[in-house]
Design a protein around this motif. Structure first.
Motif, PDB file in Angstrom:
ATOM      1  N   UNK A  73      80.552  18.405 -31.697  1.00 40.58           N
ATOM      2  CA  UNK A  73      80.029  18.151 -30.311  1.00 40.58           C
ATOM      3  C   UNK A  73      79.520  19.111 -29.727  1.00 40.58           C
ATOM      4  N   UNK A  74      78.584  18.971 -28.681  1.00 39.93           N
ATOM      5  CA  UNK A  74      78.099  20.020 -27.850  1.00 39.93           C
ATOM      6  C   UNK A  74      78.678  20.155 -26.368  1.00 39.93           C
ATOM      7  N   UNK A  75      78.981  21.070 -25.909  1.00 41.33           N
ATOM      8  CA  UNK A  75      79.407  20.968 -24.421  1.00 41.33           C
ATOM      9  C   UNK A  75      78.231  21.860 -23.711  1.00 41.33           C
ATOM     10  N   UNK A  76      77.646  21.169 -22.774  1.00 43.62           N
ATOM     11  CA  UNK A  76      76.478  21.920 -22.215  1.00 43.62           C
ATOM     12  C   UNK A  76      76.868  22.106 -20.855  1.00 43.62           C
ATOM     13  N   UNK A  77      77.150  23.367 -20.547  1.00 43.82           N
ATOM     14  CA  UNK A  77      77.593  23.959 -19.627  1.00 43.82           C
ATOM     15  C   UNK A  77      76.692  24.190 -18.419  1.00 43.82           C
ATOM     16  N   UNK A  78      76.547  23.158 -17.355  1.00 42.97           N
ATOM     17  CA  UNK A  78      75.205  22.945 -16.463  1.00 42.97           C
ATOM     18  C   UNK A  78      75.700  23.834 -15.056  1.00 42.97           C
ATOM     19  N   UNK A  79      77.063  23.680 -14.872  1.00 40.12           N
ATOM     20  CA  UNK A  79      77.592  24.436 -13.488  1.00 40.12           C
ATOM     21  C   UNK A  79      76.840  25.904 -13.358  1.00 40.12           C
ATOM     22  N   UNK A  80      76.722  26.022 -12.108  1.00 39.45           N
ATOM     23  CA  UNK A  80      76.269  27.354 -11.700  1.00 39.45           C
ATOM     24  C   UNK A  80      74.676  27.949 -12.118  1.00 39.45           C
ATOM     25  N   UNK A  81      74.100  26.875 -12.706  1.00 39.15           N
ATOM     26  CA  UNK A  81      72.666  27.340 -13.245  1.00 39.15           C
ATOM     27  C   UNK A  81      71.731  26.791 -12.177  1.00 39.15           C
ATOM     28  N   UNK A  82      70.850  27.863 -11.509  1.00 38.22           N
ATOM     29  CA  UNK A  82      70.088  27.486 -10.754  1.00 38.22           C
ATOM     30  C   UNK A  82      68.764  26.723 -11.210  1.00 38.22           C
ATOM     31  N   UNK A  83      67.819  26.259 -10.765  1.00 38.23           N
ATOM     32  CA  UNK A  83      66.681  25.449 -11.237  1.00 38.23           C
ATOM     33  C   UNK A  83      65.829  26.565 -12.107  1.00 38.23           C
TER      34      UNK A  83
ATOM     35  N   UNK B  81      65.721   9.829 -29.355  1.00 39.04           N
ATOM     36  CA  UNK B  81      66.077   8.359 -29.824  1.00 39.04           C
ATOM     37  C   UNK B  81      67.227   7.768 -28.967  1.00 39.04           C
ATOM     38  N   UNK B  82      67.081   6.620 -29.053  1.00 38.31           N
ATOM     39  CA  UNK B  82      68.096   5.865 -28.343  1.00 38.31           C
ATOM     40  C   UNK B  82      69.612   6.256 -28.912  1.00 38.31           C
ATOM     41  N   UNK B  83      69.723   6.591 -30.094  1.00 43.67           N
ATOM     42  CA  UNK B  83      70.895   6.692 -30.626  1.00 43.67           C
ATOM     43  C   UNK B  83      71.447   8.131 -30.196  1.00 43.67           C
ATOM     44  N   UNK B  84      70.576   8.984 -29.979  1.00 40.00           N
ATOM     45  CA  UNK B  84      70.853  10.241 -29.273  1.00 40.00           C
ATOM     46  C   UNK B  84      71.303  10.239 -27.898  1.00 40.00           C
ATOM     47  N   UNK B  85      70.186   9.572 -27.086  1.00 38.49           N
ATOM     48  CA  UNK B  85      70.733   9.272 -25.651  1.00 38.49           C
ATOM     49  C   UNK B  85      72.021   8.725 -25.678  1.00 38.49           C
ATOM     50  N   UNK B  86      72.834   7.912 -26.190  1.00 39.22           N
ATOM     51  CA  UNK B  86      73.844   7.016 -26.319  1.00 39.22           C
ATOM     52  C   UNK B  86      75.124   8.120 -26.433  1.00 39.22           C
ATOM     53  N   UNK B  87      74.694   9.264 -27.009  1.00 38.06           N
ATOM     54  CA  UNK B  87      75.777  10.213 -27.381  1.00 38.06           C
ATOM     55  C   UNK B  87      76.036  11.249 -25.931  1.00 38.06           C
ATOM     56  N   UNK B  88      75.241  11.101 -25.124  1.00 38.57           N
ATOM     57  CA  UNK B  88      75.499  11.799 -23.970  1.00 38.57           C
ATOM     58  C   UNK B  88      76.438  11.360 -22.852  1.00 38.57           C
ATOM     59  N   UNK B  89      77.409  12.289 -22.450  1.00 40.89           N
ATOM     60  CA  UNK B  89      78.581  11.928 -21.620  1.00 40.89           C
ATOM     61  C   UNK B  89      78.472  13.090 -20.555  1.00 40.89           C
ATOM     62  N   UNK B  90      78.878  12.507 -19.250  1.00 39.97           N
ATOM     63  CA  UNK B  90      79.157  13.458 -18.230  1.00 39.97           C
ATOM     64  C   UNK B  90      80.341  13.644 -17.678  1.00 39.97           C
ATOM     65  N   UNK B  91      80.782  15.028 -17.405  1.00 44.76           N
ATOM     66  CA  UNK B  91      82.319  15.042 -16.935  1.00 44.76           C
ATOM     67  C   UNK B  91      81.774  16.106 -15.704  1.00 44.76           C
ATOM     68  N   UNK B  92      82.631  15.784 -14.779  1.00 43.47           N
ATOM     69  CA  UNK B  92      82.376  16.618 -13.157  1.00 43.47           C
ATOM     70  C   UNK B  92      83.046  17.527 -13.053  1.00 43.47           C
ATOM     71  N   UNK B  93      84.086  18.170 -13.937  1.00 37.09           N
ATOM     72  CA  UNK B  93      85.038  19.175 -13.669  1.00 37.09           C
ATOM     73  C   UNK B  93      85.598  19.724 -14.985  1.00 37.09           C
ATOM     74  N   UNK B  94      86.155  20.737 -15.080  1.00 33.73           N
ATOM     75  CA  UNK B  94      86.602  21.511 -16.077  1.00 33.73           C
ATOM     76  C   UNK B  94      88.168  20.710 -16.541  1.00 33.73           C
ATOM     77  N   UNK B  95      88.517  19.974 -15.448  1.00 36.86           N
ATOM     78  CA  UNK B  95      89.915  19.393 -15.775  1.00 36.86           C
ATOM     79  C   UNK B  95      89.595  18.061 -16.418  1.00 36.86           C
ATOM     80  N   UNK B  96      88.442  17.509 -16.173  1.00 43.41           N
ATOM     81  CA  UNK B  96      88.126  16.299 -16.784  1.00 43.41           C
ATOM     82  C   UNK B  96      87.412  16.762 -18.118  1.00 43.41           C
ATOM     83  N   UNK B  97      86.924  17.952 -18.349  1.00 44.53           N
ATOM     84  CA  UNK B  97      86.502  18.309 -19.657  1.00 44.53           C
ATOM     85  C   UNK B  97      87.871  18.581 -20.563  1.00 44.53           C
TER      86      UNK B  97
END
Length: 261
Positions: free
Chosen positions: A158-168, A216-232
């Protein structure tokens, strides 16, 4: 389709990191998404690192210093190259130019039974789009990321994409994401069990929505969002996951802001 976000300065919870629909202007018709026949251009002079048994061998047969490249006149320069094979095609990576950004991908240990790898992609380590040679850096970093996946993954992962603290200004472009997706071997796409995006913003959700035509739709279905490190931490073991200090600070500020509401 026009979308907009605000742009202002401040803490990690400023508009550079938390996107609101005010100043982002995306026109889908203008998005540069090169097709699969597009190729990357690289300098082909100089010597490089050889790989044996998935481990780097620093020019064992060459004299000291011969791992570095040469300019057009044959003079030694300070470029360090690595040769990798992706999809049966050989590529050369300028390791010197991407040295400050190598922390962008790391191994976060394993989960479940067997060699189910956790791969961490920390977007805050990406170069700023205002950097000189930005496109050249991103092309080489792209090859580094894809080739690293080939080496780090043995079974499911699985891949964890750390998006926090990343400016556009550090967010990878859609064309870069498309190239990554297209060059990842089919085995890696199939074995990917989940793409966990930590601290998703409205901006990253929009980018993923726009990316649907080439994912692909299969790939998109693998995406999951977590909103905190605690949730991760409820999903994966965190002992061996490197969380950038900026992300930790971002997480703390976000939790504090939620409590003060």
């Amino acid at each position: 389709m026009n979308l907009s976000l605000d742009h202002s300065e401040g803490s990690l919870l400023s508009d550079d990191f938390l996107d609101t629909p005010d100043d982002l202007d995306i026109n889908i018709d203008d998005i540069d998404t090169p097709d699969e026949t597009d190729s990357l251009e690289f300098i082909t002079n100089g010597n490089d690192l050889e790989w044996e048994d998935d481990a780097p061998v620093a020019c064992a047969k060459a004299a000291p210093g011969n791992c570095f490249g040469e300019d057009e006149d044959g003079n030694a320069n300070d470029r360090l190259w690595r040769t990798v094979v992706i999809g049966e095609q050989e590529h050369r990576i300028d390791m010197q130019i991407i040295r400050p950004y190598l922390k962008v991908i790391s191994h976060g240990g394993y989960y479940g039974e067997g060699l189910n790898a956790i791969i961490v992609f920390s977007a805050c380590y990406l170069p700023d789009s205002s950097s000189s040679d930005y496109h050249y850096i991103m092309e080489n970093l792209f090859l580094y990321v894809v080739s690293s996946l080939e080496m780090l993954v043995a079974e499911d992962y699985l891949i964890i994409y750390m998006n926090g603290a990343t400016p556009r200004s550090k967010m990878p472009g859609i064309s870069w994401l498309k190239k990554c997706y297209q060059m990842i071997h089919r085995r890696l796409r199939k074995n990917l069990k989940s793409l966990v995006i930590a601290h998703p913003t409205w901006f990253i959700r929009t980018v993923l929505t726009i990316s649907r035509p080439f994912i692909s739709v299969k790939f998109m279905n693998k995406i999951r969002y977590v909103h905190s490190l605690g949730e991760l931490a409820e999903i994966v073991p965190m002992e061996h996951i490197h969380v950038p200090e900026l992300v930790v600070q971002y997480d703390q500020e976000k939790i504090k802001a939620l409590r003060e509401r």
